[in-house]
Design an enzyme around this catalytic site. Structure first.
Site, PDB file in Angstrom:
ATOM      1  N   GLY A 153       0.608  -1.266   0.009  1.00 23.34           N
ATOM      2  CA  GLY A 153       0.107   0.021   0.023  1.00 23.34           C
ATOM      3  C   GLY A 153       0.878   1.276   0.003  1.00 23.34           C
ATOM      4  N   ASN A 233      -8.554   3.974   8.321  1.00 21.25           N
ATOM      5  CA  ASN A 233      -7.780   2.764   9.038  1.00 21.25           C
ATOM      6  C   ASN A 233      -7.878   2.933  10.473  1.00 21.25           C
ATOM      7  OD1 ASN A 233      -5.878   4.882   7.959  1.00 21.25           O
ATOM      8  ND2 ASN A 233      -4.593   4.130   9.817  1.00 21.25           N
ATOM      9  N   SER A 281      -3.554  -3.414  -0.995  1.00 16.03           N
ATOM     10  CA  SER A 281      -2.395  -4.084  -0.042  1.00 16.03           C
ATOM     11  C   SER A 281      -2.828  -5.285   0.266  1.00 16.03           C
ATOM     12  CB  SER A 281      -1.862  -3.199   0.919  1.00 16.03           C
ATOM     13  OG  SER A 281      -0.841  -3.761   1.593  1.00 16.03           O
ATOM     14  N   HIS A 283      -1.945  -7.743   2.447  1.00 14.62           N
ATOM     15  CA  HIS A 283      -1.794  -8.219   3.772  1.00 14.62           C
ATOM     16  C   HIS A 283      -3.097  -7.882   4.496  1.00 14.62           C
ATOM     17  CE1 HIS A 283      -0.215  -4.913   6.229  1.00 14.62           C
ATOM     18  NE2 HIS A 283       0.238  -4.437   4.923  1.00 14.62           N
ATOM     19  N   CYS A 406       1.356   1.610  12.141  1.00 16.45           N
ATOM     20  CA  CYS A 406       2.503   2.065  12.019  1.00 16.45           C
ATOM     21  C   CYS A 406       2.727   3.378  13.111  1.00 16.45           C
ATOM     22  CB  CYS A 406       3.160   2.871  10.854  1.00 16.45           C
ATOM     23  SG  CYS A 406       1.509   3.682  10.009  1.00 16.45           S
TER      24      CYS A 406
HETATM   25  N1  PLP Z   1      -2.985   2.890   3.546  1.00 15.07           N
HETATM   26  C1  PLP Z   1      -3.713   2.645   4.455  1.00 15.07           C
HETATM   27  C2  PLP Z   1      -5.185   3.247   4.684  1.00 15.07           C
HETATM   28  C3  PLP Z   1      -3.381   1.618   5.419  1.00 15.07           C
HETATM   29  O1  PLP Z   1      -4.149   1.133   6.626  1.00 15.07           O
HETATM   30  C4  PLP Z   1      -2.159   1.088   5.453  1.00 15.07           C
HETATM   31  C5  PLP Z   1      -1.509  -0.059   6.119  1.00 15.07           C
HETATM   32  O2  PLP Z   1      -1.887   0.092   7.392  1.00 15.07           O
HETATM   33  C6  PLP Z   1      -1.407   1.535   4.282  1.00 15.07           C
HETATM   34  C7  PLP Z   1      -1.856   2.488   3.180  1.00 15.07           C
HETATM   35  C8  PLP Z   1       0.054   0.913   3.830  1.00 15.07           C
HETATM   36  O3  PLP Z   1      -0.050  -0.377   3.273  1.00 15.07           O
HETATM   37  P1  PLP Z   1       1.136  -1.284   3.385  1.00 15.07           P
HETATM   38  O4  PLP Z   1       1.437  -1.946   4.809  1.00 15.07           O
HETATM   39  O5  PLP Z   1       1.045  -2.226   2.374  1.00 15.07           O
HETATM   40  O6  PLP Z   1       2.577  -0.646   2.940  1.00 15.07           O
END
Ligand code: PLP
Length: 462
Positions: A153, A233, A281, A283, A406
């Site tokens: 992502g 998220n 993404s 996962h 994160c």
């Molecule tokens: N965008 C959103 C809304 C997400 O929740 C996340 C992951 O937590 C990402 C982007 C990033 O994705 P990735 O973990 O595959 O880099």
């Protein structure tokens, strides 16, 4: 050993003493070591708890079992309750589905070759990649040549934004996004600001929503890109992407949506939404980590973010993550095929959980009560601190999160809650419980039994 056998041990004086302290069960014995050492070790394995032997000075052995508690039976026996683990952090990541795992296996074995190779093995690997591309395209209503594989992502978001502004550089240097985007979008926008771009961060309302009117007002002559997430998220709010996209379309502005949290949980048809760019993404929908895709609408070819070989039609260099790509396609196909049935179960659990948790004094639901991700139960608790809350819950076997994965370790108040207008003190007390179909009503029973008492104890300083 079964429960009955354990009770027998506990009552027949073989165990000289048994007591429980802070969730740990202590058993003392001074003979029958061989029998007891082994039997008790089996018990902890059976119930999925941790524990071990401590050799005391006077020849007594103390066996400890970390449990959640005991049921004291009337007849004097004990039932040891193992440390139950309830994983409710599916918005952070999901376990790989068996279907995806099985699909990936050949690509770690015989079909290991580089898909760019033109020999038989290479052709087989390439066939896996192309079949996956077709499966993913079908799952979101795209054409095969609109799907580009990435490392996940974050890369998809970076590429979409940096590629779009580069493609439209002659038109202007203004982009629009929102105050609740994931860092993959937010930090990319901030990086562009340092390069002289102007970024408008649309504010959200209390539920994390944005209206098409707000977007229409923010678009300028020099706006080159709008990037708005499909589902948040942290608070699970689903944004009206189709309507927002229509506004951008009328003004000839490119539209990107970060659909990382939505894909696999929400029905997506890129033609109906009419978006130009969409990130996903694997996962997040029970595919493997480190692989994702960017949908790029035909005619919107972006300059590459990653330079090198000619993979992905020269748009994204680097030898393809073939097992990852195959696993992603298998997981998405399964997620889409089972979505309706899964969501019925997940929504019922989520709503029961929300109702129960909101009985805790000083608790608030965060995000939109109606348009929210099926598995997302997100809260804020007055007077709580999110990090100790999450770690205490973890000790009680509840594996949840305070915010996005994160920023999970951050001690700062949730920036998403602050953006929704929550007070700073409330934004310190966020808790995200994200479910999927592998959770059960028994898990909800456990959450509803445990979370109120954990919060009450923490508020009382216990
Ligand atoms: N965008 C959103 C809304 C997400 O929740 C996340 C992951 O937590 C990402 C982007 C990033 O994705 P990735 O973990 O595959 O880099």
């Amino acid at each position: 050993m079964d429960e009955k056998g354990f009770e027998a041990l506990a009552v027949k004086d073989i165990i000289t003493r048994a007591n429980i302290n802070r969730g740990t069960f202590y058993l003392y014995y001074k003979d029958k070591f061989d029998l007891l050492d082994q039997t008790l070790s089996e018990v902890i394995q059976d119930i999925g708890a941790s524990g071990g032997i401590v050799f005391l000075n006077d020849g007594v052995r103390r066996f400890f079992i970390r449990t959640l508690g005991l049921d004291k039976r009337e007849e004097g026996g004990y039932k040891v309750m193992g440390l139950r683990k309830v994983y409710v952090d599916h918005a952070a990541t999901t376990a790989l589905s068996t279907t995806a795992f099985q699909a990936m296996l050949p690509y770690f074995g015989d079909t290991f070759a580089n898909p760019s190779a033109i020999h038989e093995y290479g052709v087989n690997a390439k066939a896996g990649v192309e079949r996956s591309r077709r499966m993913i395209a079908k799952a979101i209503g795209a054409k095969n040549n609109e799907i580009f594989f990435t490392s996940g992502g974050t890369e998809s978001d970076n590429w979409a934004i940096l590629g779009a502004v580069a493609q439209r550089s002659s038109k202007g240097k203004h982009i629009i996004t929102t105050s609740i985007e994931h860092n993959a979008v937010l930090k990319t926008a901030e990086a562009l600001e340092k390069q002289g771009y102007e970024v408008t961060y649309l504010p959200v309302d209390y539920y994390g929503r944005i209206t098409p009117e707000q977007l229409a007002e923010a678009i300028r002559e020099d706006t080159v890109l709008v990037s708005i997430m499909m589902a948040n998220n942290e608070i699970g709010t689903i944004l009206p992407i189709k309507d927002l996209c229509q506004v951008a379309r009328q003004r000839n502005v490119l539209f990107h949506t970060d659909a990382v949290q939505a894909v696999g949980q929400v029905k997506i048809d890129v033609r109906d939404l009419n978006v130009d760019l969409l990130s996903m993404s694997a996962h997040k929908f029970q595919g493997p980590k480190g692989v994702g895709a960017l949908f790029v609408k035909i005619g919107r070819i972006l300059p590459p973010l990653i330079h090198g070989g000619g993979q992905e039609k020269g748009s994204r260099a680097g030898t393809e993550n073939v097992p990852g790509i195959v696993g992603m396609a298998a997981a998405l196909e399964e997620a889409v095929a089972t979505m309706a049935e899964k969501n019925r179960k997940v929504v019922a659990m989520r709503d029961r959980l929300i109702q129960g948790i909101l009985k805790i004094p000083g608790s608030y639901l965060t995000g939109d009560p109606e348009n929210r991700l099926p598995g997302m139960a997100s809260f804020a608790f007055a007077g709580m601190d999110k990090k100790p809350l999450v770690t205490t819950l973890s000790k009680a076997g509840i594996l949840a999160s305070s915010a996005s994965a994160c920023t999970a370790g951050s001690i700062n108040p949730s920036r998403i809650l602050l953006a929704t207008g929550a007070s700073e003190s409330l934004a310190y007390g966020s808790l995200r419980i994200s479910l999927n179909e592998h959770n059960s009503e028994e898990d909800m029973d456990y959450l509803l039994e445990t979370i109120p008492s954990v919060i009450s104890n923490m508020r009382n300083g216990d």
